[in-house]
Motif scaffolding. Structure first.
Motif, PDB file in Angstrom:
ATOM      1  N   ARG A  56     -10.360   1.885   8.654  1.00  0.00           N
ATOM      2  CA  ARG A  56     -10.108   2.749   7.498  1.00  0.00           C
ATOM      3  C   ARG A  56      -9.826   1.875   6.280  1.00  0.00           C
ATOM      4  O   ARG A  56      -9.457   0.711   6.425  1.00  0.00           O
ATOM      5  CB  ARG A  56      -8.947   3.711   7.765  1.00  0.00           C
ATOM      6  CG  ARG A  56      -7.641   3.041   8.117  1.00  0.00           C
ATOM      7  CD  ARG A  56      -6.615   4.092   8.502  1.00  0.00           C
ATOM      8  NE  ARG A  56      -5.287   3.535   8.566  1.00  0.00           N
ATOM      9  CZ  ARG A  56      -4.721   3.073   9.684  1.00  0.00           C
ATOM     10  NH1 ARG A  56      -5.395   3.078  10.823  1.00  0.00           N
ATOM     11  NH2 ARG A  56      -3.487   2.606   9.662  1.00  0.00           N
ATOM     12  N   VAL A  57     -10.020   2.481   5.108  1.00  0.00           N
ATOM     13  CA  VAL A  57      -9.824   1.714   3.877  1.00  0.00           C
ATOM     14  C   VAL A  57      -8.346   1.727   3.515  1.00  0.00           C
ATOM     15  O   VAL A  57      -7.720   2.783   3.487  1.00  0.00           O
ATOM     16  CB  VAL A  57     -10.648   2.324   2.718  1.00  0.00           C
ATOM     17  CG1 VAL A  57     -10.459   1.517   1.438  1.00  0.00           C
ATOM     18  CG2 VAL A  57     -12.112   2.391   3.072  1.00  0.00           C
ATOM     19  N   ARG A  58      -7.794   0.553   3.265  1.00  0.00           N
ATOM     20  CA  ARG A  58      -6.394   0.468   2.810  1.00  0.00           C
ATOM     21  C   ARG A  58      -6.386  -0.108   1.397  1.00  0.00           C
ATOM     22  O   ARG A  58      -6.964  -1.161   1.135  1.00  0.00           O
ATOM     23  CB  ARG A  58      -5.585  -0.406   3.757  1.00  0.00           C
ATOM     24  CG  ARG A  58      -4.163  -0.606   3.292  1.00  0.00           C
ATOM     25  CD  ARG A  58      -3.279  -1.070   4.421  1.00  0.00           C
ATOM     26  NE  ARG A  58      -3.075  -0.009   5.410  1.00  0.00           N
ATOM     27  CZ  ARG A  58      -2.570  -0.215   6.617  1.00  0.00           C
ATOM     28  NH1 ARG A  58      -2.250  -1.433   7.002  1.00  0.00           N
ATOM     29  NH2 ARG A  58      -2.390   0.793   7.449  1.00  0.00           N
ATOM     30  N   LYS A  59      -5.733   0.642   0.498  1.00  0.00           N
ATOM     31  CA  LYS A  59      -5.711   0.232  -0.904  1.00  0.00           C
ATOM     32  C   LYS A  59      -4.368  -0.407  -1.215  1.00  0.00           C
ATOM     33  O   LYS A  59      -3.324   0.245  -1.093  1.00  0.00           O
ATOM     34  CB  LYS A  59      -5.934   1.468  -1.771  1.00  0.00           C
ATOM     35  CG  LYS A  59      -6.216   1.213  -3.207  1.00  0.00           C
ATOM     36  CD  LYS A  59      -6.643   2.538  -3.832  1.00  0.00           C
ATOM     37  CE  LYS A  59      -6.621   2.501  -5.327  1.00  0.00           C
ATOM     38  NZ  LYS A  59      -6.897   3.824  -5.879  1.00  0.00           N
ATOM     39  N   TYR A  68       0.856  -1.191   0.000  1.00  0.00           N
ATOM     40  CA  TYR A  68       0.000   0.000   0.000  1.00  0.00           C
ATOM     41  C   TYR A  68       0.895   1.245   0.000  1.00  0.00           C
ATOM     42  O   TYR A  68       2.115   1.145   0.214  1.00  0.00           O
ATOM     43  CB  TYR A  68      -0.990  -0.018   1.165  1.00  0.00           C
ATOM     44  CG  TYR A  68      -0.408  -0.135   2.546  1.00  0.00           C
ATOM     45  CD1 TYR A  68      -0.098  -1.375   3.087  1.00  0.00           C
ATOM     46  CD2 TYR A  68      -0.187   0.997   3.331  1.00  0.00           C
ATOM     47  CE1 TYR A  68       0.415  -1.490   4.364  1.00  0.00           C
ATOM     48  CE2 TYR A  68       0.318   0.886   4.621  1.00  0.00           C
ATOM     49  CZ  TYR A  68       0.628  -0.350   5.131  1.00  0.00           C
ATOM     50  OH  TYR A  68       1.134  -0.459   6.399  1.00  0.00           O
ATOM     51  N   GLY A  69       0.277   2.415  -0.269  1.00  0.00           N
ATOM     52  CA  GLY A  69       1.036   3.638  -0.493  1.00  0.00           C
ATOM     53  C   GLY A  69       2.094   3.930   0.565  1.00  0.00           C
ATOM     54  O   GLY A  69       3.271   4.135   0.249  1.00  0.00           O
ATOM     55  N   TYR A  70       1.662   3.921   1.832  1.00  0.00           N
ATOM     56  CA  TYR A  70       2.598   4.258   2.918  1.00  0.00           C
ATOM     57  C   TYR A  70       3.741   3.246   2.978  1.00  0.00           C
ATOM     58  O   TYR A  70       4.903   3.593   3.208  1.00  0.00           O
ATOM     59  CB  TYR A  70       1.835   4.290   4.254  1.00  0.00           C
ATOM     60  CG  TYR A  70       2.727   4.611   5.435  1.00  0.00           C
ATOM     61  CD1 TYR A  70       3.218   5.899   5.611  1.00  0.00           C
ATOM     62  CD2 TYR A  70       3.075   3.632   6.373  1.00  0.00           C
ATOM     63  CE1 TYR A  70       4.036   6.203   6.683  1.00  0.00           C
ATOM     64  CE2 TYR A  70       3.886   3.922   7.443  1.00  0.00           C
ATOM     65  CZ  TYR A  70       4.364   5.212   7.586  1.00  0.00           C
ATOM     66  OH  TYR A  70       5.184   5.511   8.657  1.00  0.00           O
ATOM     67  N   TYR A  85      -1.722  -2.243  -3.837  1.00  0.00           N
ATOM     68  CA  TYR A  85      -1.375  -2.270  -5.260  1.00  0.00           C
ATOM     69  C   TYR A  85      -0.601  -3.545  -5.567  1.00  0.00           C
ATOM     70  O   TYR A  85       0.263  -3.954  -4.777  1.00  0.00           O
ATOM     71  CB  TYR A  85      -0.485  -1.076  -5.634  1.00  0.00           C
ATOM     72  CG  TYR A  85      -1.198   0.244  -5.560  1.00  0.00           C
ATOM     73  CD1 TYR A  85      -1.862   0.757  -6.665  1.00  0.00           C
ATOM     74  CD2 TYR A  85      -1.226   0.978  -4.369  1.00  0.00           C
ATOM     75  CE1 TYR A  85      -2.529   1.969  -6.600  1.00  0.00           C
ATOM     76  CE2 TYR A  85      -1.886   2.191  -4.296  1.00  0.00           C
ATOM     77  CZ  TYR A  85      -2.537   2.683  -5.412  1.00  0.00           C
ATOM     78  OH  TYR A  85      -3.211   3.884  -5.343  1.00  0.00           O
ATOM     79  N   ILE A 121     -10.503  -3.233   4.639  1.00  0.00           N
ATOM     80  CA  ILE A 121     -10.719  -2.383   5.806  1.00  0.00           C
ATOM     81  C   ILE A 121      -9.694  -2.789   6.875  1.00  0.00           C
ATOM     82  O   ILE A 121      -9.617  -3.953   7.281  1.00  0.00           O
ATOM     83  CB  ILE A 121     -12.157  -2.553   6.367  1.00  0.00           C
ATOM     84  CG1 ILE A 121     -13.191  -2.109   5.327  1.00  0.00           C
ATOM     85  CG2 ILE A 121     -12.340  -1.799   7.678  1.00  0.00           C
ATOM     86  CD1 ILE A 121     -13.346  -0.624   5.136  1.00  0.00           C
ATOM     87  N   SER A 172      -8.977  -3.147  -2.190  1.00  0.00           N
ATOM     88  CA  SER A 172      -9.153  -2.398  -0.932  1.00  0.00           C
ATOM     89  C   SER A 172      -9.562  -3.317   0.206  1.00  0.00           C
ATOM     90  O   SER A 172     -10.341  -4.247   0.006  1.00  0.00           O
ATOM     91  CB  SER A 172     -10.210  -1.319  -1.113  1.00  0.00           C
ATOM     92  OG  SER A 172      -9.787  -0.414  -2.081  1.00  0.00           O
ATOM     93  N   VAL A 217      -3.029  -3.314 -10.433  1.00  0.00           N
ATOM     94  CA  VAL A 217      -4.430  -3.491 -10.033  1.00  0.00           C
ATOM     95  C   VAL A 217      -4.515  -3.190  -8.546  1.00  0.00           C
ATOM     96  O   VAL A 217      -3.521  -3.316  -7.831  1.00  0.00           O
ATOM     97  CB  VAL A 217      -4.988  -4.917 -10.295  1.00  0.00           C
ATOM     98  CG1 VAL A 217      -5.371  -5.094 -11.723  1.00  0.00           C
ATOM     99  CG2 VAL A 217      -4.028  -5.978  -9.849  1.00  0.00           C
ATOM    100  N   THR A 218      -5.686  -2.787  -8.100  1.00  0.00           N
ATOM    101  CA  THR A 218      -5.828  -2.445  -6.680  1.00  0.00           C
ATOM    102  C   THR A 218      -6.854  -3.333  -6.005  1.00  0.00           C
ATOM    103  O   THR A 218      -7.729  -3.906  -6.663  1.00  0.00           O
ATOM    104  CB  THR A 218      -6.260  -0.976  -6.521  1.00  0.00           C
ATOM    105  OG1 THR A 218      -7.514  -0.811  -7.183  1.00  0.00           O
ATOM    106  CG2 THR A 218      -5.242  -0.024  -7.109  1.00  0.00           C
TER     107      THR A 218
END
Lengths: 118, 388
Positions: free
Chosen positions: A72-75, A26-28, A77, A68, A66, A63-64
């Motif tokens: 919170r929603v975690r996306k 995920y992004g972070y 990749y 919970i 998601s 592709v993603t």
């Protein structure tokens, strides 16, 4: 040390490479991996990371998915088949390029001047 | 570790940063919270950790990211955007032709519907291809086909062709299947965003703009037709399209904003959808049934919008939504000849129209309340000397 221009030109390859080595990130997590692997020299800003992720997704390379997590929603990749192929290609291109750069930037041995004839 | 209250504080911060694109906002929220959590695990209090994270964010940073992200996504959907603009331009042109009794108005209106159909198809197909991994592609297809059949039904009505009722019947079936699918999908995979709601969040702002243009065109034609004594047909068709467009937009907003949090509310949104779509079958359902369905829709949708919007304008919303319901009941009773009053009177409708205009200003910053009000105003304009 790390100039923004260098990061901008190579971020796509960095992200593809990290995702090729991990099932999903995920992004972070991506920004933390980059900081960790660069010895805290490269700190990805939100502005650098997310537009690139969305671009890669719209190009069909990612592709993603998601989930919970803690309310919170975690996306997450992950790479598509096309993304895996491009990751290999881009990493190899960048490696070649850094080799070339290394050669260019290496100090050129100065020819010794022969003063005996003077 | 950060508590729910702490996340709320970060969410408010993101709202103040002007982030309106939901998927990006959710992602940045997760990023910021993860960063704060890491610092708290190193021994910082929430306040200190949050202030450290905030201090590292340059001003206007998030707005710039949102703009860059939207530009990236939009380039993929350029064809869809071109055709949606073409639809609006042709719609206005066709309406003007019809109004001035120029030849070719019907054809222009039909081509405008065709442009809308291409826009919807190309947008949803691009969305399906780009987001192959997302759930609910079938419900997206069903919804888009439903809208296309609805357009076909109205095209057939404009051209007085047989088969309009059958097309409308298929449209209602497809729209209901889509809503049922989304409802079940959200119940089964709570929190997992479906392709339809995901794509809708990308297009919502453009759809809102198109709805406002449709409302303006529809109302303008009703006013001009009233003044000049022309027929109301074009205005009515425009307003019917507007009502269903705004209704679908409202349902998708509701699915996005509340359905993930409350199982009970998902069912209420689904009931709203049934009450919105069934009156399309006006040739099968008597007026009384359509009146009851519309009343349930107004009440339920109003309640859900009030719950989901959590805006400071909640009291105003209840007041105006209540006024609309009273007006609608009065109009329906008149239509059913229970009331002898004449609600088509201009002396009555002009002040009501002025009252109905006020919420556009009050709710301009709240997309849910604004969408609800676009639908209400469209319905009010349609009720005035309705021709179809």
């Amino acid at each position: 040390m790390s100039s923004k221009e260098f990061i901008r030109g190579t971020l796509k390859t960095i992200i593809l490479k990290l995702l090729a080595e991990n099932k999903q990130l995920y992004g972070y997590e991506i920004s933390q991996r980059v900081a960790e692997l660069s010895g805290e020299e490269i700190q990805l800003t939100y502005g650098a990371l997310y537009p690139v992720l969305y671009k890669l997704e719209s190009e069909g390379l990612l592709v993603t998915n998601s989930e919970i997590v803690d309310n919170r929603v975690r996306k997450y990749y992950s790479l598509t088949k096309k993304g895996h192929e491009l990751a290999k290609e881009k990493v190899s291109e960048l490696q070649k390029f850094t080799e070339i750069l290394k050669n260019i930037l290496a100090p050129i041995p100065q020819p010794k001047m022969n003063l005996s004839g003077l | 570790m950060s508590t729910k209250l702490d996340i709320g504080k970060i969410e408010i911060f993101l709202d103040h940063q002007g982030l309106s694109f939901k998927p990006l906002k959710a992602e940045l929220l997760d990023h910021l919270v993860s960063d704060v959590e890491r610092r708290m695990m190193q021994g910082e209090t929430f306040e200190i950790a949050w202030n450290q994270v905030k201090d590292e964010i340059p001003s206007n940073h998030f707005k710039t990211i949102q703009q860059q992200t939207m530009e990236t996504i939009d380039s993929r959907f350029r064809i869809s955007r071109i055709f949606s603009n073409l639809f609006l331009a042709l719609m206005i042109m066709g309406s003007l032709f019809k109004f001035f009794h120029l030849p070719g108005a019907g054809i222009i209106l039909l081509v405008s519907f065709g442009a809308l159909a291409i826009s919807l198809l190309s947008g949803s197909l691009s969305g399906l291809i780009v987001n192959r991994g997302k759930r609910g592609g079938v419900w997206l297809v069903s919804m888009v086909l439903g809208v296309l059949f609805l357009l076909t039904a109205y095209c057939f009505r404009i051209l007085h062709l047989p088969g309009a009722n059958l097309a409308a019947l298929v449209a209602v079936g497809l729209l209901l299947v889509s809503v049922l699918g989304i409802t079940l999908s959200i119940q089964k995979h709570a929190g997992d965003e479906s392709l339809l709601t995901f794509l809708h969040s990308k297009y919502a702002t453009s759809i809102q703009r198109a709805l406002i243009v449709l409302l303006s065109v529809g109302v303008l034609f009703k006013v001009l037709a009233t003044v000049k004594g022309n027929d109301f047909f074009v205005g009515d068709i425009t307003l019917i399209l507007l009502i269903y467009g705004a209704g679908i937009q409202l349902l998708l907003f509701l699915f996005q904003s509340i359905a993930n949090n409350s199982q009970r509310n998902i069912l209420l949104v689904a009931i709203c959808a049934v009450c919105l779509f069934l009156p399309i079958l006006n040739f099968y359902l008597p007026f009384t049934t359509r009146f009851v369905l519309a009343l349930i829709f107004y009440l339920l949708a109003g309640y859900l919008v009030y719950q989901a919007a959590s805006s400071a304008n909640g009291t105003f919303f209840l007041l105006f939504a209540g006024f609309n319901i009273v007006h609608f009941v009065g109009w329906s009773l008149m239509k059913m000849e229970v009331l002898g009053a004449d609600m088509q009177n201009l002396l009555y409708n002009i002040p009501v129209a002025i009252i109905f205009t006020i919420p556009f200003w009050i709710f301009r910053k709240n997309k849910l309340m604004l969408t609800y009000w676009i639908l209400i105003f469209g319905a009010f304009a349609l009720q005035f000397t309705q021709s179809i």
